[in-house]
Design a protein around this motif. Structure first.
Motif, PDB file in Angstrom:
ATOM      1  N   CYS A 145       1.167  -0.844   0.012  1.00 29.73           N
ATOM      2  CA  CYS A 145       0.191  -0.023   0.168  1.00 29.73           C
ATOM      3  C   CYS A 145       1.285   1.443  -0.025  1.00 29.73           C
ATOM      4  CB  CYS A 145      -0.272  -0.227   1.308  1.00 29.73           C
ATOM      5  SG  CYS A 145      -1.408   2.002   1.478  1.00 29.73           S
TER       6      CYS A 145
ATOM      7  N   CYS B 286      -7.107  -3.427   4.793  1.00 31.54           N
ATOM      8  CA  CYS B 286      -6.630  -2.425   5.882  1.00 31.54           C
ATOM      9  C   CYS B 286      -7.095  -3.549   7.275  1.00 31.54           C
ATOM     10  CB  CYS B 286      -7.917  -1.257   5.522  1.00 31.54           C
ATOM     11  SG  CYS B 286      -7.475  -0.294   3.811  1.00 31.54           S
TER      12      CYS B 286
ATOM     13  N   CYS C   1      -4.003   5.205  10.168  1.00 37.04           N
ATOM     14  CA  CYS C   1      -4.111   5.489   8.817  1.00 37.04           C
ATOM     15  C   CYS C   1      -5.796   6.460   7.874  1.00 37.04           C
ATOM     16  CB  CYS C   1      -4.369   4.297   7.490  1.00 37.04           C
ATOM     17  SG  CYS C   1      -4.945   5.289   5.980  1.00 37.04           S
TER      18      CYS C   1
HETATM   19  S1  SF4 Z   1      -5.312   0.840   5.991  1.00 35.99           S
HETATM   20 FE1  SF4 Z   1      -3.805   2.563   5.342  1.00 35.99          FE
HETATM   21  S2  SF4 Z   1      -1.978   2.342   5.451  1.00 35.99           S
HETATM   22 FE2  SF4 Z   1      -3.298   0.270   6.305  1.00 35.99          FE
HETATM   23  S3  SF4 Z   1      -3.718  -0.480   3.800  1.00 35.99           S
HETATM   24 FE3  SF4 Z   1      -5.456   0.379   4.231  1.00 35.99          FE
HETATM   25  S4  SF4 Z   1      -5.029   2.599   2.857  1.00 35.99           S
HETATM   26 FE4  SF4 Z   1      -3.178   1.358   3.432  1.00 35.99          FE
END
Ligand code: SF4
Length: 544
Positions: free
Chosen positions: A8, A174, A183
């Motif tokens: 990501c 996520c 995030c």
């Molecule tokens: S939580 Fe945020 S940083 Fe983690 S995978 Fe999802 S979009 Fe990417």
């Protein structure tokens, strides 16, 4: 970091550009599984001097200027003709034709390219998935090399670009991401799209925090460290032991000694130490290194220097505070009077459209006067109504001159402390605000963010403590016109406060349940998202 970037783009940016890190069950387990290969052992011989038998080297750091890559290789199997990098992964081997996740294959390919640049023959690598105890062979082929180098270029561009990539949308990645609470992918997407009507929002962050504050008010005790425990002793005798992993902050009141070893451990683990006077005045804190997210502080300073943007935020803080005061009054008054409700509504509306911060200050003052003129009517406990020394007339402080003012001051002090600690953890400078202007020693941003929470957290705790008879006459000390809580009173009040912080509440915008303690952090992070330009406005916490 090529691995994180492939997984990501935003995760890479948060971790490597903004310096964010959060421990999760997965990262802890990964570190545990990695502990053996993380120890440097064995040498990497020259490419033209490989030994006749297979040998191993562990945790090998190697780089290539040509490829602009650097890697720490978990394990190198050195064969007579070639070298084979082996990478250890915590999870299970995926059911994919390639036998490995793409981020893992890219990471391995980067290691192979560096080895090739140093003259070694390296035509494949191995990924060991500890979850399924299986090794998978990854051939270093043209297609993978091309992909790895393209990702490397994109990574460099992203790191230098200065703007955080957008969060993933509805991604299954996520929920497993260790940085999900920082995030805020779904929250940021939702607020960006302003699609607030839509169905349920996923709550990806835990509703409550596992670690909790530890308060020490017993005078003369000392705090030390024993292994992974914090110990509280009196004259060498252990009174209590607390696991460090269960502590979110250490709050000490008055004369309490803390050993250097304990302080160093608390700093290393990013557990703040908050210092209060014996009477409960919050006067300082100690933390580890300043948060690395300098981007956030640059944006904070930029917006604080912009009068119009600062005023926009100030209007939101004050408008929300007055509306929350109004709701609090309506909910807690046995028969709320219309005039007060209407006046608070009128002032909150004016606050939303005001043209200068001076006028806003006046409106906030007027609203506080109306609200506190009715505060005594919310009190049900008889002893606070009968005794003249208990009757609350208006807000006063430094020192508080009646019991309710003493409780209010104490509650605001605790809330201020929690917001200071939260803002530091998120990466802000708590001394630069948008509504409260900078003044020596004033935690202006903590005070800004506190506005919306004063009635619904602090005032609510005061009213609960009084109306439930948790704090009674015996818990106050009256001295030379001022009033303070005694030790037992403070202890009981802290319990009421912590209970409130642990109460689940539905977030008015995001629609899911979350504790007040988490709400403080969430609001601070959303303020950061607003300052970063990721969402169009700061979504204040407005109770209905
Ligand atoms: S939580 Fe945020 S940083 Fe983690 S995978 Fe999802 S979009 Fe990417």
């Amino acid at each position: 970091m090529l691995n994180e970037f492939t997984y990501c783009r935003r995760l890479f940016y948060l971790e490597w550009v903004q310096g964010e890190f959060a421990e999760s069950a997965d990262t802890l387990e990964g570190r545990f599984k990695h502990r053996r290969v993380d120890r440097e052992r064995g040498d990497l011989p020259d490419h033209d001097d490989l030994p006749p038998e297979i040998v191993q080297a562990r945790s090998v750091l190697i780089s290539s200027e040509k490829y602009r890559l650097i890697a720490r290789i978990d394990l190198l199997e050195i064969e007579p003709e070639r070298v084979v990098p082996v990478d250890y992964k915590r999870g299970s081997m995926p059911d994919l034709p390639e036998g490995a996740w793409e981020p893992d294959r890219v990471q391995l390919c980067a290691q192979a390219l560096i080895l090739q640049d140093h003259g070694y023959r390296c035509d494949h690598g191995i990924i060991y998935y500890a979850g399924s105890k299986k090794r998978t062979m990854v051939p270093i082929e043209d297609e993978l090399i091309e992909r790895t180098l393209a990702l490397r270029d994109e990574l460099i561009e992203t790191a230098l670009g200065g703007s955080i990539p957008e969060p993933l949308k509805d991604s299954p990645k996520c929920p497993r991401c260790s940085l999900v609470g920082i995030c805020l992918p779904d929250e940021t997407n939702l607020l960006f799209e302003k699609d607030m009507k839509g169905g349920e929002n996923r709550r990806l962050i835990p509703a409550r925090q596992d670690a909790l504050p530890v308060y020490i008010q017993e005078q003369g005790v000392s705090v030390g460290k024993k292994g992974d425990l914090l110990t509280i002793r009196r004259k060498g005798k252990i009174l209590k032991e607390v696991r460090l992993m269960d502590i979110s902050q250490l709050c000490v009141f008055g004369n309490i000694q803390i050993s250097t070893q304990a302080l160093r451990e608390l700093n290393t683990r990013n557990i703040p130490v908050c210092y209060f006077s014996y009477g409960g005045w919050f006067y300082g804190y100690n933390t580890g290194m300043t948060h690395k997210n300098i981007e956030l502080r640059i944006r904070q300073f930029r917006v604080a220097a912009n009068q119009e943007q600062s005023l926009d935020l100030a209007r939101i803080f004050v408008n929300t505070k007055i509306r929350n005061c109004r709701t609090f009054y309506r909910r807690n008054h046995p028969s709320p009077d219309k005039k007060t409700v209407d006046e608070l509504y009128r002032l909150s509306t004016r606050a939303r459209h005001v043209k200068s911060s001076d006028i806003l200050l006046g409106i906030e003052g007027a609203a506080a006067k109306v609200y506190f003129s009715k505060f005594a009517e919310l009190v049900k406990a008889e002893e606070y109504k009968k005794d003249v020394s208990f009757i609350f007339k208006t807000r006063n402080r430094r020192p508080p001159r009646d019991p309710i003012n003493a409780l209010l001051s104490y509650a605001y002090s605790l809330l201020n402390k929690d917001l200071m600690v939260t803002l530091l953890a998120v990466g802000f400078d708590p001394y630069l605000g948008f509504y409260h202007r900078p003044r020596y020693g004033r935690p202006a941003l903590a005070l800004d963010l506190m506005e919306e929470f004063r009635p619904i957290i602090a005032d609510s705790v005061v009213l609960t403590a009084i109306n439930n008879n948790e704090i009674t006459r015996e818990n106050f000390i009256f001295r030379a016109g001022s009033v303070a809580l005694d030790g037992e009173g403070r202890k009981k009040f802290l319990a009421t406060y912590e209970r409130r912080m642990d109460t689940l509440v539905t977030h008015p915008v995001l629609g899911y349940s979350i504790s007040y303690r988490r709400v403080l952090e969430l609001q601070a992070r959303l303020l950061g998202r607003y300052l970063n330009g990721e969402i169009k406005t700061y979504p204040a916490f407005l109770v209905r």
